[in-house]
Design an enzyme around this catalytic site. Structure first.
Site, PDB file in Angstrom:
ATOM      1  N   ASP A 139      41.473  33.855  41.156  1.00 40.69           N
ATOM      2  CA  ASP A 139      40.543  32.716  41.225  1.00 40.69           C
ATOM      3  C   ASP A 139      39.929  32.371  39.871  1.00 40.69           C
ATOM      4  O   ASP A 139      39.211  31.374  39.752  1.00 40.69           O
ATOM      5  CB  ASP A 139      39.387  33.022  42.194  1.00 40.69           C
ATOM      6  CG  ASP A 139      39.807  32.899  43.655  1.00 40.69           C
ATOM      7  OD1 ASP A 139      40.861  32.296  43.922  1.00 40.69           O
ATOM      8  OD2 ASP A 139      39.075  33.419  44.517  1.00 40.69           O
ATOM      9  N   LYS A 145      32.407  28.946  43.971  1.00 40.97           N
ATOM     10  CA  LYS A 145      33.327  27.958  44.576  1.00 40.97           C
ATOM     11  C   LYS A 145      33.282  28.093  46.089  1.00 40.97           C
ATOM     12  O   LYS A 145      32.907  29.140  46.636  1.00 40.97           O
ATOM     13  CB  LYS A 145      34.760  28.134  44.070  1.00 40.97           C
ATOM     14  CG  LYS A 145      35.436  29.484  44.391  1.00 40.97           C
ATOM     15  CD  LYS A 145      36.094  29.559  45.761  1.00 40.97           C
ATOM     16  CE  LYS A 145      36.659  30.942  46.048  1.00 40.97           C
ATOM     17  NZ  LYS A 145      36.868  31.263  47.430  1.00 40.97           N
ATOM     18  N   PRO A 174      26.009  35.519  46.256  1.00 43.96           N
ATOM     19  CA  PRO A 174      26.234  36.659  47.148  1.00 43.96           C
ATOM     20  C   PRO A 174      27.586  37.318  46.873  1.00 43.96           C
ATOM     21  O   PRO A 174      28.544  36.632  46.491  1.00 43.96           O
ATOM     22  CB  PRO A 174      26.226  36.034  48.547  1.00 43.96           C
ATOM     23  CG  PRO A 174      25.518  34.744  48.402  1.00 43.96           C
ATOM     24  CD  PRO A 174      25.734  34.281  46.995  1.00 43.96           C
ATOM     25  N   ALA A 204      31.085  39.647  47.602  1.00 50.84           N
ATOM     26  CA  ALA A 204      32.123  39.793  48.633  1.00 50.84           C
ATOM     27  C   ALA A 204      31.879  38.821  49.785  1.00 50.84           C
ATOM     28  O   ALA A 204      31.872  39.172  50.955  1.00 50.84           O
ATOM     29  CB  ALA A 204      32.196  41.239  49.143  1.00 50.84           C
ATOM     30  N   ALA A 205      31.671  37.563  49.410  1.00 51.27           N
ATOM     31  CA  ALA A 205      31.225  36.549  50.365  1.00 51.27           C
ATOM     32  C   ALA A 205      32.194  35.384  50.491  1.00 51.27           C
ATOM     33  O   ALA A 205      31.968  34.471  51.272  1.00 51.27           O
ATOM     34  CB  ALA A 205      29.855  36.025  49.921  1.00 51.27           C
ATOM     35  N   GLY A 206      33.272  35.394  49.695  1.00 42.83           N
ATOM     36  CA  GLY A 206      34.212  34.270  49.711  1.00 42.83           C
ATOM     37  C   GLY A 206      33.801  33.164  48.762  1.00 42.83           C
ATOM     38  O   GLY A 206      34.305  32.050  48.843  1.00 42.83           O
ATOM     39  N   LEU A 207      32.888  33.485  47.824  1.00 41.94           N
ATOM     40  CA  LEU A 207      32.375  32.476  46.890  1.00 41.94           C
ATOM     41  C   LEU A 207      32.852  32.723  45.454  1.00 41.94           C
ATOM     42  O   LEU A 207      32.438  32.021  44.533  1.00 41.94           O
ATOM     43  CB  LEU A 207      30.839  32.467  46.927  1.00 41.94           C
ATOM     44  CG  LEU A 207      30.228  32.117  48.297  1.00 41.94           C
ATOM     45  CD1 LEU A 207      28.720  32.342  48.290  1.00 41.94           C
ATOM     46  CD2 LEU A 207      30.533  30.666  48.673  1.00 41.94           C
ATOM     47  N   ALA A 208      33.710  33.729  45.274  1.00 37.79           N
ATOM     48  CA  ALA A 208      34.313  34.044  43.965  1.00 37.79           C
ATOM     49  C   ALA A 208      33.281  34.356  42.880  1.00 37.79           C
ATOM     50  O   ALA A 208      33.466  33.980  41.712  1.00 37.79           O
ATOM     51  CB  ALA A 208      35.247  32.915  43.515  1.00 37.79           C
ATOM     52  N   GLY A 209      32.220  35.039  43.258  1.00 39.89           N
ATOM     53  CA  GLY A 209      31.172  35.358  42.280  1.00 39.89           C
ATOM     54  C   GLY A 209      31.687  36.142  41.082  1.00 39.89           C
ATOM     55  O   GLY A 209      31.356  35.818  39.936  1.00 39.89           O
ATOM     56  N   ALA A 242      33.886  33.959  38.906  1.00 40.38           N
ATOM     57  CA  ALA A 242      33.063  32.996  38.164  1.00 40.38           C
ATOM     58  C   ALA A 242      32.463  33.655  36.925  1.00 40.38           C
ATOM     59  O   ALA A 242      32.419  33.050  35.845  1.00 40.38           O
ATOM     60  CB  ALA A 242      31.953  32.453  39.070  1.00 40.38           C
TER      61      ALA A 242
HETATM   62  P1  ATP Z   1      36.813  35.698  46.497  1.00 37.80           P
HETATM   63  O1  ATP Z   1      36.261  34.434  47.031  1.00 37.80           O
HETATM   64  O2  ATP Z   1      37.559  35.532  45.189  1.00 37.80           O
HETATM   65  O3  ATP Z   1      37.531  36.536  47.490  1.00 37.80           O
HETATM   66  P2  ATP Z   1      34.384  37.161  46.782  1.00 37.80           P
HETATM   67  O4  ATP Z   1      33.219  36.218  46.625  1.00 37.80           O
HETATM   68  O5  ATP Z   1      34.794  37.497  48.169  1.00 37.80           O
HETATM   69  O6  ATP Z   1      35.582  36.569  45.979  1.00 37.80           O
HETATM   70  P3  ATP Z   1      33.227  38.822  44.742  1.00 37.80           P
HETATM   71  O7  ATP Z   1      31.793  38.539  45.025  1.00 37.80           O
HETATM   72  O8  ATP Z   1      33.823  38.197  43.544  1.00 37.80           O
HETATM   73  O9  ATP Z   1      34.123  38.496  46.025  1.00 37.80           O
HETATM   74  O10 ATP Z   1      33.354  40.432  44.690  1.00 37.80           O
HETATM   75  C1  ATP Z   1      34.495  41.112  45.068  1.00 37.80           C
HETATM   76  C2  ATP Z   1      34.439  42.550  44.540  1.00 37.80           C
HETATM   77  O11 ATP Z   1      34.410  42.561  43.112  1.00 37.80           O
HETATM   78  C3  ATP Z   1      33.232  43.324  44.993  1.00 37.80           C
HETATM   79  O12 ATP Z   1      33.711  44.528  45.553  1.00 37.80           O
HETATM   80  C4  ATP Z   1      32.443  43.625  43.727  1.00 37.80           C
HETATM   81  O13 ATP Z   1      31.878  44.919  43.726  1.00 37.80           O
HETATM   82  C5  ATP Z   1      33.462  43.492  42.623  1.00 37.80           C
HETATM   83  N1  ATP Z   1      32.918  42.924  41.351  1.00 37.80           N
HETATM   84  C6  ATP Z   1      33.283  43.272  40.114  1.00 37.80           C
HETATM   85  N2  ATP Z   1      32.622  42.539  39.198  1.00 37.80           N
HETATM   86  C7  ATP Z   1      31.812  41.710  39.856  1.00 37.80           C
HETATM   87  C8  ATP Z   1      30.877  40.720  39.459  1.00 37.80           C
HETATM   88  N3  ATP Z   1      30.632  40.430  38.177  1.00 37.80           N
HETATM   89  N4  ATP Z   1      30.233  40.040  40.418  1.00 37.80           N
HETATM   90  C9  ATP Z   1      30.478  40.305  41.733  1.00 37.80           C
HETATM   91  N5  ATP Z   1      31.334  41.246  42.159  1.00 37.80           N
HETATM   92  C10 ATP Z   1      32.012  41.942  41.245  1.00 37.80           C
END
Ligand code: ATP
Length: 284
Positions: free
Chosen positions: A140, A9, A98, A100-105, A108
């Site tokens: 999210d 997202k 990617p 911890a990028a703000g994309l809610a990987g 998802a």
């Molecule tokens: P948001 O936009 O919700 O803040 P984000 O994109 O910044 O999310 P994520 O990529 O979802 O952050 O990862 C955040 C943390 O979750 C990381 O420290 C990662 O190690 C941990 N994590 C646990 N499970 C997963 C997974 N399946 N994929 C990615 N990161 C994961």
């Protein structure tokens, strides 16, 4: 055996409207699903949750936990608890979003596991039930279950579907460095924003199809916080706008910057970025 796509997202807007007694922040965000996705293959096993993850395609993938802390596993366990039955599952996860990028990987992936287990075991859980389970894994996750274009309020779990923003190219630029969501919110509290995105006005502009006017109103109150840690965010925005982006903004707590663009401009926008990882995708 079945396959699920865990789509990322972007935040078209992100506002923080208060602090809650439970320690969470009250948010108001317009969220948009994009086509960039992790790929999950789910199989029935007699009991428990097994995960095998290939995160070699993404930078920092080696830091993602491959055990019960992984959000994909946590979602499976929460679904098993909700149903009161074992519903064993093996999850094969290929990461492309990617981290911890703000994309809610991670969220998802959790959403894809819930959708996938519902199909695999023919559980007939409703979207509302899946969202209830997902909210126990992360704020999210409900949005990642519903998808499309939504206003997300509360902790992010109260969703109002909006007129979909269809068929825009999305260019992502992920500067070096990671931002933890917890750090971004904590730092924001020390210096809250005075200008907030006019979400209700934007929603009305979407409804009238006035996208160009709406783009001008997009903003993210965490952008200034993230900029202090990763100044390259501002460079990415400047370069993307100069290369023809309709709008360029940081997503979530960053540091990924997205640009919305016509298909013809997407390559040029991506090529304008030389010091960040880029992806070309679409709104979904
Ligand atoms: P948001 O936009 O919700 O803040 P984000 O994109 O910044 O999310 P994520 O990529 O979802 O952050 O990862 C955040 C943390 O979750 C990381 O420290 C990662 O190690 C941990 N994590 C646990 N499970 C997963 C997974 N399946 N994929 C990615 N990161 C994961």
């Amino acid at each position: 055996m079945l396959q699920e796509f865990a789509r990322a997202k972007i935040n078209l807007t992100l506002d923080i409207t208060g602090r809650r007694a439970d320690g969470y922040h009250e948010v108001s965000m317009i969220m948009q699903t994009i086509a960039l996705a992790d790929v999950l293959t789910l199989k029935k096993i007699p009991s428990g949750v097994k995960l095998s993850m290939d995160a070699t395609e993404i930078i920092g993938g080696e830091n993602i936990p491959a055990d019960e802390k992984n959000l994909a596993c946590r979602a499976a366990v929460e679904l098993q608890k909700f149903c009161g039955k074992s519903f064993g599952v093996s999850i094969d996860l290929v990461k492309k979003i990617p981290v911890a990028a703000g994309l809610a990987g991670g969220s998802a992936d959790a959403a894809a596991v819930l959708r996938g287990m519902n199909r695999l075991y023919e559980l007939n859980l409703t979207e509302t039930e899946l969202c209830e389970i997902g909210a126990r894994v992360g704020s999210d996750v409900p949005f990642c279950i519903v998808g499309g274009t939504c206003l997300a309020e509360g902790r992010g779990e109260i969703l109002t579907p909006l007129n979909p923003i269809k068929n825009f190219s999305v260019v992502l630029a992920k500067p070096n460095g990671e931002i933890s969501t917890a750090w971004a919110y904590k730092t924001y509290d020390e210096n809250p924003a005075t200008i907030h995105p006019p979400n209700q006005e934007i929603i009305q502009q979407f409804a009238r199809g006035e996208f160009d006017a709406a783009f001008k109103n997009f903003s993210n109150v965490l952008e200034n916080v993230a900029l202090k840690k990763i100044p390259a965010i501002a460079d990415c925005k400047r370069k993307m706008l100069a290369a023809g982006a309709k709008v360029a903004l940081m997503s979530g707590s960053g540091p990924t910057v997205f640009a919305l663009a016509d298909d013809e401009s997407a390559e040029k926008i991506s090529a304008s970025i030389d010091d960040a990882q880029t992806f070309i995708t679409k709104t979904f």
